[in-house]
Design an enzyme around this catalytic site. Structure first.
Site, PDB file in Angstrom:
ATOM      1  N   ALA A  25      56.360  18.980 -12.092  1.00 40.87           N
ATOM      2  CA  ALA A  25      57.258  17.899 -11.341  1.00 40.87           C
ATOM      3  C   ALA A  25      56.861  16.337 -11.643  1.00 40.87           C
ATOM      4  O   ALA A  25      57.848  15.639 -11.930  1.00 40.87           O
ATOM      5  CB  ALA A  25      57.182  18.365  -9.806  1.00 40.87           C
ATOM      6  N   GLY A  39      43.300   5.473 -18.370  1.00 35.91           N
ATOM      7  CA  GLY A  39      42.428   6.885 -18.266  1.00 35.91           C
ATOM      8  C   GLY A  39      42.193   7.161 -19.974  1.00 35.91           C
ATOM      9  O   GLY A  39      42.563   7.896 -20.477  1.00 35.91           O
ATOM     10  N   ALA A  40      41.276   6.346 -20.068  1.00 36.87           N
ATOM     11  CA  ALA A  40      40.959   6.141 -21.775  1.00 36.87           C
ATOM     12  C   ALA A  40      39.401   6.550 -22.040  1.00 36.87           C
ATOM     13  O   ALA A  40      38.994   6.589 -23.064  1.00 36.87           O
ATOM     14  CB  ALA A  40      41.334   5.117 -22.456  1.00 36.87           C
ATOM     15  N   SER A  41      38.866   6.969 -20.888  1.00 36.45           N
ATOM     16  CA  SER A  41      37.272   7.446 -21.086  1.00 36.45           C
ATOM     17  C   SER A  41      36.921   8.637 -22.076  1.00 36.45           C
ATOM     18  O   SER A  41      35.931   8.942 -22.622  1.00 36.45           O
ATOM     19  CB  SER A  41      36.643   7.387 -19.618  1.00 36.45           C
ATOM     20  OG  SER A  41      37.293   8.360 -18.967  1.00 36.45           O
ATOM     21  N   ARG A  42      37.996   9.496 -22.250  1.00 34.66           N
ATOM     22  CA  ARG A  42      37.797  10.555 -22.996  1.00 34.66           C
ATOM     23  C   ARG A  42      39.126  10.960 -23.107  1.00 34.66           C
ATOM     24  O   ARG A  42      40.245  10.524 -22.794  1.00 34.66           O
ATOM     25  CB  ARG A  42      37.274  11.714 -22.194  1.00 34.66           C
ATOM     26  CG  ARG A  42      37.881  12.164 -20.787  1.00 34.66           C
ATOM     27  CD  ARG A  42      37.180  13.397 -20.441  1.00 34.66           C
ATOM     28  NE  ARG A  42      38.129  13.885 -19.394  1.00 34.66           N
ATOM     29  CZ  ARG A  42      37.798  13.611 -17.962  1.00 34.66           C
ATOM     30  NH1 ARG A  42      36.650  12.762 -17.507  1.00 34.66           N
ATOM     31  NH2 ARG A  42      38.720  13.929 -17.167  1.00 34.66           N
ATOM     32  N   LYS A  59      55.380  15.501 -14.283  1.00 27.29           N
ATOM     33  CA  LYS A  59      55.640  15.058 -15.857  1.00 27.29           C
ATOM     34  C   LYS A  59      57.157  14.887 -15.985  1.00 27.29           C
ATOM     35  O   LYS A  59      57.529  14.069 -16.932  1.00 27.29           O
ATOM     36  CB  LYS A  59      55.098  16.111 -16.815  1.00 27.29           C
ATOM     37  CG  LYS A  59      53.767  15.982 -16.711  1.00 27.29           C
ATOM     38  CD  LYS A  59      52.990  14.703 -17.097  1.00 27.29           C
ATOM     39  CE  LYS A  59      51.521  14.507 -17.206  1.00 27.29           C
ATOM     40  NZ  LYS A  59      50.967  13.423 -17.516  1.00 27.29           N
ATOM     41  N   TYR A  99      52.432  19.693 -11.310  1.00 34.66           N
ATOM     42  CA  TYR A  99      52.138  18.937 -12.707  1.00 34.66           C
ATOM     43  C   TYR A  99      53.250  18.738 -13.390  1.00 34.66           C
ATOM     44  O   TYR A  99      53.785  17.636 -13.873  1.00 34.66           O
ATOM     45  CB  TYR A  99      50.971  19.936 -13.530  1.00 34.66           C
ATOM     46  CG  TYR A  99      50.793  19.144 -14.762  1.00 34.66           C
ATOM     47  CD1 TYR A  99      49.927  17.901 -15.141  1.00 34.66           C
ATOM     48  CD2 TYR A  99      51.313  19.474 -16.125  1.00 34.66           C
ATOM     49  CE1 TYR A  99      49.504  17.500 -16.173  1.00 34.66           C
ATOM     50  CE2 TYR A  99      50.967  18.995 -17.235  1.00 34.66           C
ATOM     51  CZ  TYR A  99      49.996  17.991 -17.413  1.00 34.66           C
ATOM     52  OH  TYR A  99      49.706  17.289 -18.383  1.00 34.66           O
ATOM     53  N   SER A 111      38.354   6.233 -13.992  1.00 34.16           N
ATOM     54  CA  SER A 111      38.310   6.349 -12.463  1.00 34.16           C
ATOM     55  C   SER A 111      36.959   6.657 -12.139  1.00 34.16           C
ATOM     56  O   SER A 111      36.376   5.874 -11.130  1.00 34.16           O
ATOM     57  CB  SER A 111      39.279   7.117 -11.934  1.00 34.16           C
ATOM     58  OG  SER A 111      38.918   8.505 -12.124  1.00 34.16           O
ATOM     59  N   SER A 144      54.759  15.530 -20.899  1.00 35.02           N
ATOM     60  CA  SER A 144      53.981  16.987 -21.284  1.00 35.02           C
ATOM     61  C   SER A 144      55.282  17.705 -21.424  1.00 35.02           C
ATOM     62  O   SER A 144      56.525  17.594 -20.902  1.00 35.02           O
ATOM     63  CB  SER A 144      53.318  17.179 -20.321  1.00 35.02           C
ATOM     64  OG  SER A 144      53.192  18.653 -20.590  1.00 35.02           O
TER      65      SER A 144
HETATM   66  P1  NAP Z   1      41.518  14.289 -19.934  1.00 36.88           P
HETATM   67  O1  NAP Z   1      40.612  14.637 -20.828  1.00 36.88           O
HETATM   68  O2  NAP Z   1      41.301  15.159 -18.467  1.00 36.88           O
HETATM   69  O3  NAP Z   1      41.331  12.700 -19.346  1.00 36.88           O
HETATM   70  C1  NAP Z   1      41.759  12.246 -18.366  1.00 36.88           C
HETATM   71  C2  NAP Z   1      41.525  10.746 -18.436  1.00 36.88           C
HETATM   72  O4  NAP Z   1      42.230  10.010 -17.119  1.00 36.88           O
HETATM   73  C3  NAP Z   1      40.040  10.423 -18.227  1.00 36.88           C
HETATM   74  O5  NAP Z   1      39.703   9.097 -18.999  1.00 36.88           O
HETATM   75  C4  NAP Z   1      40.169  10.342 -16.494  1.00 36.88           C
HETATM   76  O6  NAP Z   1      39.066   9.347 -16.629  1.00 36.88           O
HETATM   77  C5  NAP Z   1      41.349   9.533 -16.387  1.00 36.88           C
HETATM   78  N1  NAP Z   1      41.818   9.502 -15.064  1.00 36.88           N
HETATM   79  C6  NAP Z   1      41.840  10.549 -14.054  1.00 36.88           C
HETATM   80  N2  NAP Z   1      42.424  10.221 -12.974  1.00 36.88           N
HETATM   81  C7  NAP Z   1      42.555   8.935 -13.187  1.00 36.88           C
HETATM   82  C8  NAP Z   1      42.802   7.857 -12.034  1.00 36.88           C
HETATM   83  N3  NAP Z   1      43.295   8.233 -11.005  1.00 36.88           N
HETATM   84  N4  NAP Z   1      42.862   6.436 -12.602  1.00 36.88           N
HETATM   85  C9  NAP Z   1      42.637   6.187 -13.841  1.00 36.88           C
HETATM   86  N5  NAP Z   1      41.921   6.971 -14.753  1.00 36.88           N
HETATM   87  C10 NAP Z   1      42.023   8.427 -14.372  1.00 36.88           C
HETATM   88  O7  NAP Z   1      43.048  14.416 -20.176  1.00 36.88           O
HETATM   89  P2  NAP Z   1      43.741  14.532 -21.410  1.00 36.88           P
HETATM   90  O8  NAP Z   1      43.879  15.935 -21.929  1.00 36.88           O
HETATM   91  O9  NAP Z   1      43.286  13.344 -22.346  1.00 36.88           O
HETATM   92  O10 NAP Z   1      45.286  14.142 -21.011  1.00 36.88           O
HETATM   93  C11 NAP Z   1      45.543  12.579 -20.914  1.00 36.88           C
HETATM   94  C12 NAP Z   1      47.148  12.756 -20.576  1.00 36.88           C
HETATM   95  O11 NAP Z   1      47.965  13.418 -21.404  1.00 36.88           O
HETATM   96  C13 NAP Z   1      47.296  13.165 -19.165  1.00 36.88           C
HETATM   97  O12 NAP Z   1      48.291  12.382 -18.645  1.00 36.88           O
HETATM   98  C14 NAP Z   1      47.807  14.787 -19.482  1.00 36.88           C
HETATM   99  O13 NAP Z   1      48.784  15.211 -18.224  1.00 36.88           O
HETATM  100  C15 NAP Z   1      48.756  14.488 -20.833  1.00 36.88           C
HETATM  101  N6  NAP Z   1      48.785  15.746 -21.619  1.00 36.88           N
HETATM  102  C16 NAP Z   1      47.767  16.527 -21.933  1.00 36.88           C
HETATM  103  C17 NAP Z   1      47.917  17.567 -22.559  1.00 36.88           C
HETATM  104  C18 NAP Z   1      46.640  18.346 -23.297  1.00 36.88           C
HETATM  105  O14 NAP Z   1      47.064  19.359 -23.740  1.00 36.88           O
HETATM  106  N7  NAP Z   1      45.570  18.010 -23.261  1.00 36.88           N
HETATM  107  C19 NAP Z   1      49.310  17.896 -22.791  1.00 36.88           C
HETATM  108  C20 NAP Z   1      50.393  17.348 -22.330  1.00 36.88           C
HETATM  109  C21 NAP Z   1      50.203  16.092 -21.796  1.00 36.88           C
HETATM  110  P3  NAP Z   1      37.780   9.516 -15.270  1.00 36.88           P
HETATM  111  O15 NAP Z   1      37.013  10.768 -15.985  1.00 36.88           O
HETATM  112  O16 NAP Z   1      37.008   8.199 -15.094  1.00 36.88           O
HETATM  113  O17 NAP Z   1      38.627  10.093 -14.129  1.00 36.88           O
END
Ligand code: NAP
Length: 248
Positions: free
Chosen positions: A158, A13-16, A160, A156, A38, A143
């Site tokens: 659960a 999941g590194a597209s963004r 994490k 979520y 994905s 998280s």
């Molecule tokens: P995000 O901006 O929504 O990005 C999520 C990434 O995961 C996207 O690249 C998405 O790609 C990919 N993805 C989603 N479903 C997938 C799947 N089934 N298989 C492979 N890739 C998948 O989220 P983020 O804020 O960067 O969060 C990244 C991680 O950090 C997550 O696990 C999140 O729970 C955790 N986190 C985030 C925060 C926060 O405040 N942002 C806080 C605590 C923890 P596609 O677009 O192609 O689906």
């Protein structure tokens, strides 16, 4: 010499967002980066180009982290393309927030599948390679919500919290083979995931954080850099909070 010079890394999941931030920081540190998405193909291919421009090997793969079979295929393909795997970062994650009263079974199952089962899928898939080389670092993106819970996020939280139990168990199982497994617990990191929240909620969060700001993907990526590199050679089974002091 750069901190991760010549290391091969897989990031899910590194597209963004945070995943993209990790890929960029790792590319700058000399790592070769295999990463997944994905559905967001265009930004993924753009990131592949950006990383290649840093002089490291980089490749984007479309792979659903929630699928056991796709994870196995992915790892086999990365091994063929990169020749080895030194670091796995289980970062892919989704939210499907709702109060328990309104949370459907699908919303629970999907979040567990993408956030938690994915970690099992990918860790199983890289395990043999890391065991053979008697070295590896696995980093799971948990998280603060997995540590303290959050109203409206029972699914979520659960998922994490499950990641933390998984992390500690794997650290105990694989430590004797020099494979380390740690989790990161980010607080409020400003990405597309948090863009969904209304501005009033977001400002409330910022005000409640001791450092008085939301975190950036780079803040989390720098913690990953530490846990991926030999700087943390004696650190395993830990949860590193990257939250501006939120849980203090
Ligand atoms: P995000 O901006 O929504 O990005 C999520 C990434 O995961 C996207 O690249 C998405 O790609 C990919 N993805 C989603 N479903 C997938 C799947 N089934 N298989 C492979 N890739 C998948 O989220 P983020 O804020 O960067 O969060 C990244 C991680 O950090 C997550 O696990 C999140 O729970 C955790 N986190 C985030 C925060 C926060 O405040 N942002 C806080 C605590 C923890 P596609 O677009 O192609 O689906």
């Amino acid at each position: 010499m750069k901190l991760l010079e010549g290391k091969n890394v897989i990031i899910t999941g590194a597209s963004r967002g945070i995943g993209k931030g990790i890929a960029e920081v790792f590319g700058n540190a000399g790592a070769n980066v295999a990463f997944t998405y994905s559905s967001s193909e265009a930004p993924a291919l753009e990131l592949e180009k950006e990383l290649s421009g840093m002089g490291v090997k980089a490749k984007a793969y479309k792979s659903n982290a929630g699928s056991f079979a796709e994870s196995e295929e992915l790892v086999a393909q990365v091994l063929e393309d990169f020749g080895g795997i030194d670091v796995l970062i289980n970062n892919a994650g989704i939210t499907k927030d709702n109060l328990l009263m309104r949370m459907g079974e699908d919303d629970f199952d999907k979040v567990i599948e993408i956030n938690l089962k994915s970690v099992f899928n990918m860790t199983k898939a890289v395990q043999r390679t890391m065991l053979k080389q008697r070295k590896g670092s696995i980093i799971n993106m948990s998280s603060v919500v997995g540590v303290k819970g959050n109203a409206g996020q029972a699914n979520y939280a659960a998922s994490k919290a499950g990641m933390i139990g998984f992390t500690k168990s794997v650290a105990l199982e694989l430590g004797s083979r020099n494979i380390r497994c740690n989790a990161i617990a980010p607080g409020f990191i400003e990405t597309e995931m948090t863009d969904k929240l209304d501005e009033k909620t977001v400002q409330g969060w910022r005000d409640a954080i001791p450092l008085k700001r939301g975190g950036s993907p780079e803040d989390v990526a720098n913690a990953c850099l530490f846990l991926a590199s030999d700087l943390s050679a004696y650190v395993t089974g830990q949860v590193l909070n990257v939250d501006g002091g939120m849980l203090t």
